[in-house]
Design a protein around this motif. Sequence first.
Motif, PDB file in Angstrom:
ATOM      1  N   LYS A   1      29.580 -79.060  45.592  1.00 32.99           N
ATOM      2  CA  LYS A   1      28.478 -78.243  46.119  1.00 32.99           C
ATOM      3  C   LYS A   1      28.982 -76.852  46.510  1.00 32.99           C
ATOM      4  O   LYS A   1      28.338 -75.837  46.229  1.00 32.99           O
ATOM      5  N   ALA A   2      30.163 -76.793  47.127  1.00 31.50           N
ATOM      6  CA  ALA A   2      30.735 -75.508  47.529  1.00 31.50           C
ATOM      7  C   ALA A   2      31.081 -74.658  46.314  1.00 31.50           C
ATOM      8  O   ALA A   2      30.828 -73.442  46.289  1.00 31.50           O
ATOM      9  N   ALA A   3      31.646 -75.282  45.279  1.00 29.45           N
ATOM     10  CA  ALA A   3      32.002 -74.544  44.068  1.00 29.45           C
ATOM     11  C   ALA A   3      30.752 -74.000  43.381  1.00 29.45           C
ATOM     12  O   ALA A   3      30.745 -72.858  42.907  1.00 29.45           O
ATOM     13  N   GLU A   4      29.708 -74.803  43.320  1.00 30.63           N
ATOM     14  CA  GLU A   4      28.458 -74.341  42.704  1.00 30.63           C
ATOM     15  C   GLU A   4      27.884 -73.147  43.463  1.00 30.63           C
ATOM     16  O   GLU A   4      27.401 -72.189  42.862  1.00 30.63           O
ATOM     17  N   ALA A   5      27.970 -73.187  44.793  1.00 31.59           N
ATOM     18  CA  ALA A   5      27.466 -72.074  45.604  1.00 31.59           C
ATOM     19  C   ALA A   5      28.282 -70.809  45.347  1.00 31.59           C
ATOM     20  O   ALA A   5      27.729 -69.711  45.239  1.00 31.59           O
ATOM     21  N   ARG A   6      29.605 -70.955  45.227  1.00 31.20           N
ATOM     22  CA  ARG A   6      30.459 -69.786  44.946  1.00 31.20           C
ATOM     23  C   ARG A   6      30.141 -69.202  43.577  1.00 31.20           C
ATOM     24  O   ARG A   6      30.033 -67.991  43.418  1.00 31.20           O
ATOM     25  N   TRP A   7      29.987 -70.044  42.557  1.00 32.67           N
ATOM     26  CA  TRP A   7      29.702 -69.544  41.229  1.00 32.67           C
ATOM     27  C   TRP A   7      28.317 -68.900  41.173  1.00 32.67           C
ATOM     28  O   TRP A   7      28.135 -67.887  40.484  1.00 32.67           O
ATOM     29  N   LYS A   8      27.367 -69.468  41.886  1.00 32.67           N
ATOM     30  CA  LYS A   8      26.016 -68.885  41.918  1.00 32.67           C
ATOM     31  C   LYS A   8      26.065 -67.497  42.549  1.00 32.67           C
ATOM     32  O   LYS A   8      25.484 -66.539  42.039  1.00 32.67           O
ATOM     33  N   ARG A   9      26.798 -67.383  43.632  1.00 33.41           N
ATOM     34  CA  ARG A   9      26.921 -66.100  44.348  1.00 33.41           C
ATOM     35  C   ARG A   9      27.653 -65.075  43.471  1.00 33.41           C
ATOM     36  O   ARG A   9      27.298 -63.917  43.420  1.00 33.41           O
ATOM     37  N   ALA A  10      28.676 -65.524  42.730  1.00 38.43           N
ATOM     38  CA  ALA A  10      29.452 -64.630  41.875  1.00 38.43           C
ATOM     39  C   ALA A  10      28.611 -64.144  40.696  1.00 38.43           C
ATOM     40  O   ALA A  10      28.743 -62.993  40.272  1.00 38.43           O
ATOM     41  N   SER A  11      27.759 -65.004  40.168  1.00 37.92           N
ATOM     42  CA  SER A  11      26.948 -64.615  39.006  1.00 37.92           C
ATOM     43  C   SER A  11      25.805 -63.672  39.389  1.00 37.92           C
ATOM     44  O   SER A  11      25.312 -62.929  38.567  1.00 37.92           O
ATOM     45  N   GLU A  12      25.412 -63.688  40.669  1.00 40.22           N
ATOM     46  CA  GLU A  12      24.345 -62.789  41.140  1.00 40.22           C
ATOM     47  C   GLU A  12      24.847 -61.372  41.334  1.00 40.22           C
ATOM     48  O   GLU A  12      24.081 -60.434  41.318  1.00 40.22           O
ATOM     49  N   SER A  13      26.130 -61.202  41.542  1.00 40.27           N
ATOM     50  CA  SER A  13      26.692 -59.876  41.824  1.00 40.27           C
ATOM     51  C   SER A  13      26.712 -58.974  40.641  1.00 40.27           C
ATOM     52  O   SER A  13      26.709 -59.178  39.555  1.00 40.27           O
TER      53      SER A  13
END
Length: 80
Positions: A68-80
């Motif tokens: 769940k933490a990794a998915e949140a990090r990747w989601k945040r990184a792809s939004e930037s």
Amino acid sequence: MAFSGLQELLRRDEARDKGEPIDQPEETADTPQKNPAAVALGRLGGLKGGKARAAKLSPKKRKAIAKKAAEARWKRASES
């Protein structure tokens, strides 16, 4: 409280810009002091909290949390 803190920062900036010495706020009798024993106890709990929680978790639950933490990090990184 926050507004008075902001005013204090602005006052210090103005004093620094003018080359005036910046005085430190005086501690008054009504300023609450932290209990050293409570501070030490809180720090002790904070230092061992994460390790104790990880030891209690099953490998399956740890994996779910990490995923769940990794998915949140990747989601945040792809939004930037």
